[in-house]
Motif scaffolding. Structure first.
Motif, PDB file in Angstrom:
ATOM      1  N   GLU A   6       0.554  -1.506  -0.043  1.00 23.80           N
ATOM      2  CA  GLU A   6       0.186  -0.017  -0.166  1.00 23.80           C
ATOM      3  C   GLU A   6       0.933   1.129   0.084  1.00 23.80           C
ATOM      4  OE1 GLU A   6      -3.362   1.487  -0.310  1.00 23.80           O
ATOM      5  OE2 GLU A   6      -3.956  -0.277   0.009  1.00 23.80           O
ATOM      6  N   THR A   7       2.026   0.941   0.537  1.00 28.70           N
ATOM      7  CA  THR A   7       3.002   2.508   0.785  1.00 28.70           C
ATOM      8  C   THR A   7       3.541   3.135  -0.393  1.00 28.70           C
ATOM      9  OG1 THR A   7       3.567   1.217   2.726  1.00 28.70           O
ATOM     10  CG2 THR A   7       5.017   3.347   1.572  1.00 28.70           C
ATOM     11  N   VAL A   8       3.478   1.812  -1.650  1.00 29.77           N
ATOM     12  CA  VAL A   8       3.632   1.948  -2.915  1.00 29.77           C
ATOM     13  C   VAL A   8       3.252   2.665  -3.253  1.00 29.77           C
ATOM     14  CG1 VAL A   8       5.087   1.185  -4.803  1.00 29.77           C
ATOM     15  CG2 VAL A   8       6.048   0.043  -3.281  1.00 29.77           C
ATOM     16  N   VAL A   9       2.013   2.127  -3.070  1.00 31.38           N
ATOM     17  CA  VAL A   9       0.086   2.443  -4.208  1.00 31.38           C
ATOM     18  C   VAL A   9       0.140   4.396  -3.735  1.00 31.38           C
ATOM     19  CG1 VAL A   9      -1.941   2.049  -4.201  1.00 31.38           C
ATOM     20  CG2 VAL A   9      -0.217   0.499  -4.625  1.00 31.38           C
ATOM     21  N   GLY A  58      -2.752 -12.749  -5.817  1.00 29.02           N
ATOM     22  CA  GLY A  58      -2.929 -11.517  -5.331  1.00 29.02           C
ATOM     23  C   GLY A  58      -2.594 -10.894  -7.177  1.00 29.02           C
ATOM     24  N   ILE A  59      -1.895 -11.051  -7.422  1.00 27.00           N
ATOM     25  CA  ILE A  59      -1.057 -10.670  -8.781  1.00 27.00           C
ATOM     26  C   ILE A  59      -2.325 -10.295  -9.748  1.00 27.00           C
ATOM     27  CG2 ILE A  59       0.502 -10.962 -10.468  1.00 27.00           C
ATOM     28  CD1 ILE A  59       2.360 -12.710  -8.748  1.00 27.00           C
ATOM     29  N   PHE A  60      -3.203 -11.688  -9.806  1.00 26.99           N
ATOM     30  CA  PHE A  60      -4.756 -10.861 -10.723  1.00 26.99           C
ATOM     31  C   PHE A  60      -5.123 -10.466 -10.703  1.00 26.99           C
ATOM     32  CE2 PHE A  60      -8.529 -11.585 -11.807  1.00 26.99           C
ATOM     33  CZ  PHE A  60      -8.146 -11.975 -13.024  1.00 26.99           C
ATOM     34  N   ILE A  61      -5.235 -10.498  -8.872  1.00 24.24           N
ATOM     35  CA  ILE A  61      -7.164  -9.101  -8.191  1.00 24.24           C
ATOM     36  C   ILE A  61      -5.785  -7.751  -8.980  1.00 24.24           C
ATOM     37  CG2 ILE A  61      -7.313  -7.903  -7.204  1.00 24.24           C
ATOM     38  CD1 ILE A  61      -7.772 -11.210  -5.603  1.00 24.24           C
ATOM     39  N   SER A 103       6.730   5.582 -19.391  1.00 27.11           N
ATOM     40  CA  SER A 103       5.655   4.490 -19.497  1.00 27.11           C
ATOM     41  C   SER A 103       5.557   4.283 -18.437  1.00 27.11           C
ATOM     42  CB  SER A 103       6.041   3.040 -20.241  1.00 27.11           C
ATOM     43  OG  SER A 103       4.984   2.720 -20.407  1.00 27.11           O
ATOM     44  N   THR A 104       3.954   5.598 -18.364  1.00 25.99           N
ATOM     45  CA  THR A 104       3.510   5.417 -16.926  1.00 25.99           C
ATOM     46  C   THR A 104       1.829   4.378 -17.217  1.00 25.99           C
ATOM     47  OG1 THR A 104       1.551   7.449 -17.416  1.00 25.99           O
ATOM     48  CG2 THR A 104       2.987   7.857 -16.639  1.00 25.99           C
ATOM     49  N   LYS A 105       1.414   4.121 -18.017  1.00 22.62           N
ATOM     50  CA  LYS A 105       0.368   2.814 -17.430  1.00 22.62           C
ATOM     51  C   LYS A 105       0.967   1.891 -17.405  1.00 22.62           C
ATOM     52  CE  LYS A 105      -2.794   5.067 -21.078  1.00 22.62           C
ATOM     53  NZ  LYS A 105      -3.430   4.387 -22.162  1.00 22.62           N
ATOM     54  N   LYS A 106       1.821   1.494 -18.038  1.00 26.01           N
ATOM     55  CA  LYS A 106       2.921  -0.252 -17.509  1.00 26.01           C
ATOM     56  C   LYS A 106       3.584  -0.072 -15.561  1.00 26.01           C
ATOM     57  CE  LYS A 106       7.360  -0.998 -18.852  1.00 26.01           C
ATOM     58  NZ  LYS A 106       8.705  -0.717 -19.838  1.00 26.01           N
ATOM     59  N   TRP A 107       4.225   0.718 -15.504  1.00 20.77           N
ATOM     60  CA  TRP A 107       4.617   0.977 -14.097  1.00 20.77           C
ATOM     61  C   TRP A 107       3.024   0.965 -12.857  1.00 20.77           C
ATOM     62  CZ3 TRP A 107       8.893  -0.296 -13.455  1.00 20.77           C
ATOM     63  CH2 TRP A 107       9.568  -0.600 -14.402  1.00 20.77           C
ATOM     64  N   GLN A 108       2.392   2.213 -13.346  1.00 19.36           N
ATOM     65  CA  GLN A 108       1.003   1.697 -12.415  1.00 19.36           C
ATOM     66  C   GLN A 108       1.071   0.226 -11.957  1.00 19.36           C
ATOM     67  OE1 GLN A 108      -1.428   5.592 -14.556  1.00 19.36           O
ATOM     68  NE2 GLN A 108      -1.503   5.602 -12.686  1.00 19.36           N
ATOM     69  N   TYR A 144       0.546  -1.721  -8.676  1.00 23.24           N
ATOM     70  CA  TYR A 144      -0.592  -2.072  -8.398  1.00 23.24           C
ATOM     71  C   TYR A 144      -1.040  -3.593  -7.811  1.00 23.24           C
ATOM     72  CZ  TYR A 144      -3.763   1.541  -7.879  1.00 23.24           C
ATOM     73  OH  TYR A 144      -4.218   2.982  -7.260  1.00 23.24           O
ATOM     74  N   ILE A 145       0.178  -4.595  -9.485  1.00 27.23           N
ATOM     75  CA  ILE A 145       0.361  -6.228  -8.853  1.00 27.23           C
ATOM     76  C   ILE A 145       0.916  -6.227  -7.430  1.00 27.23           C
ATOM     77  CG2 ILE A 145       1.820  -7.570  -9.682  1.00 27.23           C
ATOM     78  CD1 ILE A 145       0.739  -6.831 -12.671  1.00 27.23           C
ATOM     79  N   THR A 146       2.277  -4.951  -6.996  1.00 26.88           N
ATOM     80  CA  THR A 146       2.903  -5.157  -6.423  1.00 26.88           C
ATOM     81  C   THR A 146       2.577  -5.405  -5.143  1.00 26.88           C
ATOM     82  OG1 THR A 146       5.236  -3.862  -7.156  1.00 26.88           O
ATOM     83  CG2 THR A 146       4.747  -3.936  -4.714  1.00 26.88           C
TER      84      THR A 146
END
Length: 325
Positions: free
Chosen positions: A65-68, A110-113, A213-218, A222-224
């Motif tokens: 959550e910190t990363v997000v 979790g990765i899928f979600i 590539s902001t979309k890719k990193w976003q 969220y995967i993290t």
């Protein structure tokens, strides 16, 4: 690239982004001293171990959550992901799966979600609060439907040992938390992923114009968060000995409170994993102090709500000062 470099230097290495709030450290120390004098049981080894074990579950989820939040996002689906991951692993073990495959499947869930959240937020531009609120309800509801509301008793000794076992007197789950926080502490300021987390949170448009590539990193962000939430769910089940669809309900409040207390800004671009760790310690010392004082659980929720409100108010005041300067 110069614009992106300026963002990283000012936000990642400067005082605003990576410095620990001295007030947080002082508050943690003061609460510790007060509890030492207020209760003879606070410094009891048994009590401290229980506090550490309780802190671990929220702490693992809080890392993601910190990363997000540093990246300017939000994730309310953490508790539901934790419950679903525990239920999936327990179900697979019941039909003869090994611990390794069961845990791997839970982390993949979790990765899928997280990927679903990231895709909706980054590529379809749906508000993070609405997206993760919806996935929270969907995942929790499906967990109840599939399990018919029944809990699963965990009998696998290897899994249970994670919640009860110790190494040189330190619980395994505490060691797992320490390793996770050390990894995140190394990743956030020193890798491309970490630098882009701060850059996207500080100014997503500037980051995009600088070639990120902001979309890719976003999506990766969220995967993290989804993966750490799933791991937290596995540790919660190890500690309680059961997996149930109602597990971790309301954990979002503790997770977000710890992250905001630790200095992460809801506007993005500011926060550290060390700050989150200190915020966790402060939050759970307060929880423990209220428990030792025999304050009813529902009043503890009231106190935590006020703490979160105060932290958000402080963040708004601090952000306002930064904008004025």
């Amino acid at each position: 690239m110069k614009q992106l470099g300026a963002i990283m230097n000012s936000k990642l290495w400067g005082r605003g982004a990576s410095a620990i709030n001295p007030g947080l450290v002082v508050a943690t120390f003061v609460v510790f001293i007060v509890l030492c004098f207020a209760s003879p049981y606070f410094l009891n080894a048994y009590n401290l171990v229980n506090v550490a074990k309780a802190l671990v579950i929220v702490g693992i989820a809080a890392a993601g959550e910190t990363v997000v939040i540093i990246a300017g996002g939000f994730d309310l689906s953490i508790g539901s992901t934790m419950a679903a991951a525990g239920m999936l692993a327990a179900s697979l073990l019941n039909i003869g799966s090994g611990v390794g495959p069961a845990f791997s499947a839970a982390i993949l869930l979790g990765i899928f979600i997280g990927a679903a959240n990231g895709t909706l937020i980054a590529y379809f531009r749906i508000n993070p609060l609405i997206t993760t609120l919806a996935t929270m309800a969907i995942i929790r509801g499906l967990a109840f439907v599939i399990s018919d509301g029944r809990e699963i008793i965990i009998t696998n000794k290897t899994w249970l040992s994670l919640g009860t076992g110790k190494w040189v007197g330190i619980p395994y789950i505490v060691l797992i938390l320490i390793v996770i926080y050390l990894v995140f502490a190394l990743i956030l300021p020193r890798t491309t992923f970490g630098r882009y987390v701060y850059a996207i949170g500080s100014n997503p448009r500037a980051a995009r114009l600088s070639g990120v590539s902001t979309k890719k990193w976003q999506l990766a962000i969220y995967i993290t968060c989804g993966a750490t939430a799933a791991l937290a769910g596995l540790m919660l089940a190890a500690r309680t000995g059961t997996a149930m669809p109602a597990a971790a309900m309301g954990f979002e409040l503790d997770v977000i409170t710890a992250v905001i207390l630790g200095g992460a800004s809801l506007k993005g671009g500011r926060g550290t994993i060390l700050g989150t760790a200190i915020g966790l310690i402060l939050l759970f010392m307060i929880n423990n102090g209220l428990t030792l004082a025999q304050v009813p659980t529902f009043w503890q929720q009231v106190v935590k709500g006020f703490i979160l409100l105060a932290a958000v108010l402080y963040d708004e005041i601090r952000s306002g000062r930064s904008d004025d300067s």
